[in-house]
Design a protein around this motif. Structure first.
Motif, PDB file in Angstrom:
ATOM      1  N   LEU A 197      37.659 -41.455   4.769  1.00 27.24           N
ATOM      2  CA  LEU A 197      38.276 -42.150   5.893  1.00 27.24           C
ATOM      3  C   LEU A 197      37.723 -43.579   6.016  1.00 27.24           C
ATOM      4  CD1 LEU A 197      38.326 -39.352   8.629  1.00 27.24           C
ATOM      5  CD2 LEU A 197      40.217 -40.163   7.227  1.00 27.24           C
ATOM      6  N   THR A 240      39.251 -45.725   3.341  1.00 30.47           N
ATOM      7  CA  THR A 240      40.667 -45.985   3.605  1.00 30.47           C
ATOM      8  C   THR A 240      40.837 -47.019   4.706  1.00 30.47           C
ATOM      9  OG1 THR A 240      41.202 -43.717   2.948  1.00 30.47           O
ATOM     10  CG2 THR A 240      42.862 -44.929   4.203  1.00 30.47           C
ATOM     11  N   LEU A 277      47.813 -42.372   5.992  1.00 33.62           N
ATOM     12  CA  LEU A 277      46.611 -41.838   6.628  1.00 33.62           C
ATOM     13  C   LEU A 277      46.984 -40.991   7.843  1.00 33.62           C
ATOM     14  CD1 LEU A 277      43.556 -41.670   6.820  1.00 33.62           C
ATOM     15  CD2 LEU A 277      43.578 -43.808   8.149  1.00 33.62           C
ATOM     16  N   TYR A 303      48.224 -37.759   6.580  1.00 30.40           N
ATOM     17  CA  TYR A 303      47.105 -36.949   6.095  1.00 30.40           C
ATOM     18  C   TYR A 303      46.402 -36.257   7.254  1.00 30.40           C
ATOM     19  CZ  TYR A 303      42.552 -35.876   4.025  1.00 30.40           C
ATOM     20  OH  TYR A 303      41.405 -35.244   3.613  1.00 30.40           O
ATOM     21  N   TYR A 349      47.204 -37.461   0.762  1.00 35.34           N
ATOM     22  CA  TYR A 349      45.924 -37.884   0.184  1.00 35.34           C
ATOM     23  C   TYR A 349      46.143 -38.696  -1.086  1.00 35.34           C
ATOM     24  CZ  TYR A 349      41.493 -37.471  -2.346  1.00 35.34           C
ATOM     25  OH  TYR A 349      40.362 -37.740  -3.068  1.00 35.34           O
ATOM     26  N   ILE A 383      47.397 -42.264  -0.599  1.00 34.08           N
ATOM     27  CA  ILE A 383      46.326 -43.192  -0.250  1.00 34.08           C
ATOM     28  C   ILE A 383      45.514 -43.559  -1.491  1.00 34.08           C
ATOM     29  CG2 ILE A 383      44.200 -43.456   1.089  1.00 34.08           C
ATOM     30  CD1 ILE A 383      45.462 -41.632   3.202  1.00 34.08           C
TER      31      ILE A 383
END
Length: 302
Positions: free
Chosen positions: A118, A121, A143, A146, A172, A175
């Motif tokens: 996280l 990202t 995100l 996700y 996922y 990303i």
């Protein structure tokens, strides 16, 4: 006082004698309930042979044969059932406790939602806001997808479906593709009729993460990941294959793969398993095999 102490000692001795006799009786009774008739007949023959010697009197030997036969016929079956039920209950209790421990560990693992993933990202989104706002917006949407897929699985009790795991994995990987760009190609081959099939949460995600971390990221030019699922003889096989640097046959399983093996053993016993192999063309193929259990009441995942 000495007389009182002597009486107390005698009473204690008699109580201990009675408890020992009772314990020995129930041990004999339990043995009698579980011993096969063939072995019991052999015991009777030995008793008859001993009756021909000064060790045991004939009356005692025949009394033992009659009493043991009567107990075996009249109460042996019930006692054996009680013993087997008690043993099964104890075994089930231990297995249930082990399963609850693994589920608790899995809940903790899910609750972490990979903080470093996280963080990376969000950092990527922050960088792209300045250089490529449309791409930053797309990653932001992935995100959200996700997290939207992950959070319900954290709160849910029981198993999940393959469709839910695929939705989570798609978000996922979207990303990761934004981060790795041309270094990561992805393909899914999941028949729609398998989306409602029961499949434990986070296992597919773990295999994909391993493929990227250990297979593709160490490879300069990157590579591709193929996710497939099919049913063979009532067994659903979910595969994650990459064309990365491969793996060492002598390397031990990491935490993620060990967790998968333990959970599969507790959930399905010997009916499920995890297979890791090296395809002829290189890379690594990981396959989870579980009993095919479609849920006809579950709507297909979007």
């Amino acid at each position: 006082m000495r007389l009182a102490a002597g009486r107390a000692g005698a009473i204690g001795f008699l109580r201990e004698l009675g408890e020992t006799a009772s314990a020995l009786w129930w041990q004999f009774f339990d043995w009698l309930a579980q011993v096969p008739f063939r072995q019991l007949v052999v015991t009777w023959v030995l008793a008859v042979l001993l009756a021909c010697t000064p060790v045991i009197l004939p009356k005692q030997a025949f009394a033992f044969i009659l009493i043991s036969c009567g107990l075996k016929v009249l109460a042996g079956g019930k006692r054996k059932a009680e013993i087997e039920a008690r043993t099964a209950a104890a075994h089930a209790g231990v297995e249930s406790m082990e399963r609850r421990v693994v589920e608790a560990q899995m809940a903790a693992l899910q609750a972490q939602v990979e903080p470093h993933f996280l963080f990376n990202t969000l950092a990527l989104i922050g960088q792209l806001i300045e250089t490529d706002p449309p791409q930053a917006a797309r990653i932001h949407e992935h995100l959200i997808d996700y997290l939207r897929s992950t959070l319900p699985q954290m709160r849910a009790r029981g198993g999940g479906t393959l469709g839910r795991q695929v939705v989570l994995s798609r978000s996922y990987l979207a990303i990761m593709q934004a981060r790795m760009k041309q270094r990561l190609a992805v393909s899914f081959d999941i028949p729609p009729e398998l989306e409602s099939a029961a499949f434990p949460p986070m296992m597919l995600q773990t295999l994909i993460e391993n493929a990227i971390k250990h297979g593709l990221e160490p490879k300069i030019e990157g590579g591709r990941i193929d996710i497939r699922a099919h049913v063979d003889d009532a067994v659903m096989q979910v595969e994650v294959q990459d064309d990365g640097v491969g793996f060492s046959r002598y390397a031990a399983d990491g935490v993620g793969l060990t967790n998968i093996r333990e959970r599969l053993a507790l959930l399905y016993g010997s009916r499920a398993g995890l297979l890791i192999e090296a395809p002829p063309e290189g890379g690594c193929r990981a396959c989870i095999r579980v009993p095919f259990a479609p849920d006809i009441f579950t709507k297909r995942e979007p």
